[in-house]
Design a protein around this motif. Structure first.
Motif, PDB file in Angstrom:
ATOM      1  N   VAL A   1       0.825  -1.206   0.000  1.00 51.59           N
ATOM      2  CA  VAL A   1       0.000   0.000   0.000  1.00 51.59           C
ATOM      3  C   VAL A   1       0.861   1.259   0.000  1.00 51.59           C
ATOM      4  O   VAL A   1       0.568   2.220  -0.695  1.00 51.59           O
ATOM      5  N   ASN A   2       1.959   1.270   0.734  1.00 53.94           N
ATOM      6  CA  ASN A   2       2.820   2.444   0.782  1.00 53.94           C
ATOM      7  C   ASN A   2       3.962   2.289  -0.220  1.00 53.94           C
ATOM      8  O   ASN A   2       5.122   2.114   0.147  1.00 53.94           O
ATOM      9  N   THR A   3       3.624   2.339  -1.495  1.00 58.98           N
ATOM     10  CA  THR A   3       4.616   2.194  -2.558  1.00 58.98           C
ATOM     11  C   THR A   3       4.398   3.271  -3.612  1.00 58.98           C
ATOM     12  O   THR A   3       3.340   3.882  -3.688  1.00 58.98           O
ATOM     13  N   ASP A   4       5.412   3.483  -4.421  1.00 55.96           N
ATOM     14  CA  ASP A   4       5.284   4.308  -5.620  1.00 55.96           C
ATOM     15  C   ASP A   4       5.066   3.347  -6.781  1.00 55.96           C
ATOM     16  O   ASP A   4       5.803   2.361  -6.928  1.00 55.96           O
ATOM     17  N   THR A   5       4.055   3.625  -7.594  1.00 52.69           N
ATOM     18  CA  THR A   5       3.698   2.709  -8.679  1.00 52.69           C
ATOM     19  C   THR A   5       4.051   3.317 -10.031  1.00 52.69           C
ATOM     20  O   THR A   5       3.719   4.470 -10.305  1.00 52.69           O
ATOM     21  N   MET A   6       4.713   2.506 -10.845  1.00 53.60           N
ATOM     22  CA  MET A   6       5.006   2.884 -12.228  1.00 53.60           C
ATOM     23  C   MET A   6       4.386   1.828 -13.134  1.00 53.60           C
ATOM     24  O   MET A   6       4.409   0.639 -12.821  1.00 53.60           O
ATOM     25  N   VAL A   7       3.808   2.295 -14.251  1.00 49.42           N
ATOM     26  CA  VAL A   7       3.142   1.389 -15.186  1.00 49.42           C
ATOM     27  C   VAL A   7       3.663   1.672 -16.589  1.00 49.42           C
ATOM     28  O   VAL A   7       3.852   2.833 -16.969  1.00 49.42           O
ATOM     29  N   GLU A   8       3.884   0.609 -17.348  1.00 50.34           N
ATOM     30  CA  GLU A   8       4.238   0.768 -18.755  1.00 50.34           C
ATOM     31  C   GLU A   8       3.400  -0.200 -19.576  1.00 50.34           C
ATOM     32  O   GLU A   8       3.347  -1.394 -19.282  1.00 50.34           O
ATOM     33  N   TRP A   9       2.735   0.333 -20.582  1.00 49.98           N
ATOM     34  CA  TRP A   9       2.017  -0.477 -21.561  1.00 49.98           C
ATOM     35  C   TRP A   9       2.871  -0.541 -22.822  1.00 49.98           C
ATOM     36  O   TRP A   9       3.370   0.486 -23.298  1.00 49.98           O
ATOM     37  N   THR A  10       3.043  -1.749 -23.355  1.00 50.45           N
ATOM     38  CA  THR A  10       3.789  -1.917 -24.591  1.00 50.45           C
ATOM     39  C   THR A  10       2.996  -2.774 -25.564  1.00 50.45           C
ATOM     40  O   THR A  10       2.153  -3.573 -25.166  1.00 50.45           O
ATOM     41  N   TYR A  11       3.274  -2.565 -26.849  1.00 50.98           N
ATOM     42  CA  TYR A  11       2.745  -3.423 -27.906  1.00 50.98           C
ATOM     43  C   TYR A  11       3.914  -4.289 -28.349  1.00 50.98           C
ATOM     44  O   TYR A  11       5.018  -3.789 -28.591  1.00 50.98           O
ATOM     45  N   VAL A  12       3.687  -5.594 -28.451  1.00 50.82           N
ATOM     46  CA  VAL A  12       4.744  -6.518 -28.857  1.00 50.82           C
ATOM     47  C   VAL A  12       4.497  -6.903 -30.315  1.00 50.82           C
ATOM     48  O   VAL A  12       3.475  -7.517 -30.643  1.00 50.82           O
ATOM     49  N   SER A  13       5.416  -6.506 -31.186  1.00 48.87           N
ATOM     50  CA  SER A  13       5.263  -6.791 -32.614  1.00 48.87           C
ATOM     51  C   SER A  13       5.473  -8.277 -32.897  1.00 48.87           C
ATOM     52  O   SER A  13       5.944  -9.027 -32.042  1.00 48.87           O
TER      53      SER A  13
ATOM     54  N   LYS B   1       9.573  -7.380 -30.909  1.00 42.66           N
ATOM     55  CA  LYS B   1      10.023  -6.063 -30.481  1.00 42.66           C
ATOM     56  C   LYS B   1       8.917  -5.369 -29.672  1.00 42.66           C
ATOM     57  O   LYS B   1       7.767  -5.325 -30.088  1.00 42.66           O
ATOM     58  N   GLU B   2       9.288  -4.839 -28.481  1.00 45.16           N
ATOM     59  CA  GLU B   2       8.323  -4.132 -27.636  1.00 45.16           C
ATOM     60  C   GLU B   2       8.345  -2.644 -27.962  1.00 45.16           C
ATOM     61  O   GLU B   2       9.401  -2.013 -27.962  1.00 45.16           O
ATOM     62  N   ILE B   3       7.155  -2.100 -28.221  1.00 43.56           N
ATOM     63  CA  ILE B   3       7.002  -0.683 -28.521  1.00 43.56           C
ATOM     64  C   ILE B   3       6.218  -0.057 -27.380  1.00 43.56           C
ATOM     65  O   ILE B   3       5.063  -0.434 -27.133  1.00 43.56           O
ATOM     66  N   SER B   4       6.828   0.883 -26.656  1.00 47.25           N
ATOM     67  CA  SER B   4       6.160   1.545 -25.543  1.00 47.25           C
ATOM     68  C   SER B   4       5.050   2.440 -26.087  1.00 47.25           C
ATOM     69  O   SER B   4       5.273   3.235 -27.010  1.00 47.25           O
ATOM     70  N   ILE B   5       3.820   2.298 -25.511  1.00 43.74           N
ATOM     71  CA  ILE B   5       2.697   3.092 -26.001  1.00 43.74           C
ATOM     72  C   ILE B   5       2.059   3.964 -24.920  1.00 43.74           C
ATOM     73  O   ILE B   5       1.397   4.962 -25.230  1.00 43.74           O
ATOM     74  N   TYR B   6       2.239   3.616 -23.626  1.00 41.90           N
ATOM     75  CA  TYR B   6       1.615   4.393 -22.557  1.00 41.90           C
ATOM     76  C   TYR B   6       2.388   4.185 -21.258  1.00 41.90           C
ATOM     77  O   TYR B   6       2.875   3.083 -21.008  1.00 41.90           O
ATOM     78  N   GLU B   7       2.461   5.245 -20.448  1.00 44.98           N
ATOM     79  CA  GLU B   7       3.186   5.150 -19.180  1.00 44.98           C
ATOM     80  C   GLU B   7       2.408   5.841 -18.070  1.00 44.98           C
ATOM     81  O   GLU B   7       1.637   6.772 -18.330  1.00 44.98           O
ATOM     82  N   TYR B   8       2.658   5.386 -16.858  1.00 47.39           N
ATOM     83  CA  TYR B   8       2.168   6.082 -15.671  1.00 47.39           C
ATOM     84  C   TYR B   8       3.329   6.145 -14.692  1.00 47.39           C
ATOM     85  O   TYR B   8       3.871   5.132 -14.283  1.00 47.39           O
ATOM     86  N   ASN B   9       3.721   7.390 -14.352  1.00 44.48           N
ATOM     87  CA  ASN B   9       4.764   7.609 -13.358  1.00 44.48           C
ATOM     88  C   ASN B   9       4.374   8.874 -12.593  1.00 44.48           C
ATOM     89  O   ASN B   9       4.886   9.948 -12.855  1.00 44.48           O
ATOM     90  N   GLY B  10       3.379   8.715 -11.719  1.00 39.00           N
ATOM     91  CA  GLY B  10       2.831   9.862 -11.009  1.00 39.00           C
ATOM     92  C   GLY B  10       1.630  10.460 -11.709  1.00 39.00           C
ATOM     93  O   GLY B  10       0.756  11.054 -11.094  1.00 39.00           O
ATOM     94  N   GLU B  11       1.604  10.327 -13.018  1.00 40.49           N
ATOM     95  CA  GLU B  11       0.454  10.742 -13.826  1.00 40.49           C
ATOM     96  C   GLU B  11       0.479   9.983 -15.156  1.00 40.49           C
ATOM     97  O   GLU B  11       1.541   9.573 -15.624  1.00 40.49           O
ATOM     98  N   PRO B  12      -0.719   9.772 -15.760  1.00 41.58           N
ATOM     99  CA  PRO B  12      -0.766   9.032 -17.023  1.00 41.58           C
ATOM    100  C   PRO B  12      -0.189   9.873 -18.174  1.00 41.58           C
ATOM    101  O   PRO B  12      -0.337  11.090 -18.197  1.00 41.58           O
ATOM    102  N   ARG B  13       0.483   9.177 -19.123  1.00 37.59           N
ATOM    103  CA  ARG B  13       1.104   9.882 -20.242  1.00 37.59           C
ATOM    104  C   ARG B  13       1.197   8.973 -21.470  1.00 37.59           C
ATOM    105  O   ARG B  13       1.714   7.857 -21.379  1.00 37.59           O
ATOM    106  N   GLU B  14       0.695   9.474 -22.585  1.00 41.66           N
ATOM    107  CA  GLU B  14       0.861   8.760 -23.844  1.00 41.66           C
ATOM    108  C   GLU B  14       2.302   8.903 -24.319  1.00 41.66           C
ATOM    109  O   GLU B  14       2.930   9.932 -24.103  1.00 41.66           O
ATOM    110  N   VAL B  15       2.797   7.887 -24.978  1.00 41.21           N
ATOM    111  CA  VAL B  15       4.136   7.916 -25.551  1.00 41.21           C
ATOM    112  C   VAL B  15       3.993   8.255 -27.030  1.00 41.21           C
ATOM    113  O   VAL B  15       3.079   7.766 -27.704  1.00 41.21           O
ATOM    114  N   LYS B  16       4.895   9.087 -27.543  1.00 37.85           N
ATOM    115  CA  LYS B  16       4.858   9.427 -28.970  1.00 37.85           C
ATOM    116  C   LYS B  16       5.018   8.158 -29.794  1.00 37.85           C
ATOM    117  O   LYS B  16       5.849   7.311 -29.490  1.00 37.85           O
TER     118      LYS B  16
END
Length: 190
Positions: free
Chosen positions: A55-67, A71-86
């Motif tokens: 419960v007392n942790t910092d959470t990071m999230v990464e969404w990737t598409y695997v071709s 090959k993994e292509i990063s498409i979305y991240e969360y590190n304190g706030e959600p963010r789309e990847v170019k």
């Protein structure tokens, strides 16, 4: 008598509050839907329930598409706030995560046939200890299939359900012992 009534009412109220509070803490990891129809929105579900010590942790999230070539292509991240990847998904992804970051799902807007494939959701939780920051990682995968035509999609769903019904129906068929050589089946009458 009145004091018994108030004590009982208070006890019942307290139990209800505790029950409701415990219900809020329940987290269930459910798999994502894996089929979408071309032109619709598709939620890629990723739920990673926290253990009490997380419960007392910092959470990071990464969404990737695997071709197809791995090959993994990063498409979305969360590190304190959600963010789309170019990249190819920019402008087509929406955050569907919960405040407590147990649900870190995203939605693909207006899916195309090219969106079919493997998606990987990686959740990393860093513990907040003074001396060191251990972490725990959880990975979920969604194999998405996008169908072009609603009729084909519905036909496949119906076909799958009919096959399941047929498999279950064979449990209710019987071969009379005298007719085993001709392999004819006779349904069991109720």
């Amino acid at each position: 008598m009145r004091s018994w009534w108030h004590t009982s009412l208070y006890s019942v109220s307290l139990l209800i509050m505790l029950f409701v509070r415990s219900c809020w803490l329940v987290c269930v990891e459910v798999p994502s839907d894996t089929e979408a129809l071309h032109g619709t929105n598709m939620k890629l579900t990723c739920i990673s329930c926290m253990k009490r010590e997380e419960v007392n942790t910092d959470t990071m999230v990464e969404w990737t598409y695997v071709s197809n070539d791995g090959k993994e292509i990063s498409i979305y991240e969360y590190n304190g706030e959600p963010r789309e990847v170019k990249g190819p998904y920019q402008g087509r992804l929406l955050w569907n995560g919960s405040k407590d970051l147990q649900d870190v799902s995203i939605t693909i807007v207006n899916v195309t046939l090219n969106d079919s494939g493997l998606y990987r959701c990686t959740i990393k939780r860093y513990f907040n200890y003074e001396m060191h920051r251990p972490s725990v990682t959880d990975v979920k995968e969604v194999q998405l299939t996008v169908h072009e035509d609603e009729m084909i999609y519905c036909y496949r769903k119906i076909l799958k359900s009919e096959e399941a019904v047929q498999e279950n129906a064979t449990d209710y068929l019987a071969i009379p012992s005298g007719n085993k050589e001709n392999h004819s089946t006779v349904p069991v009458e109720e």
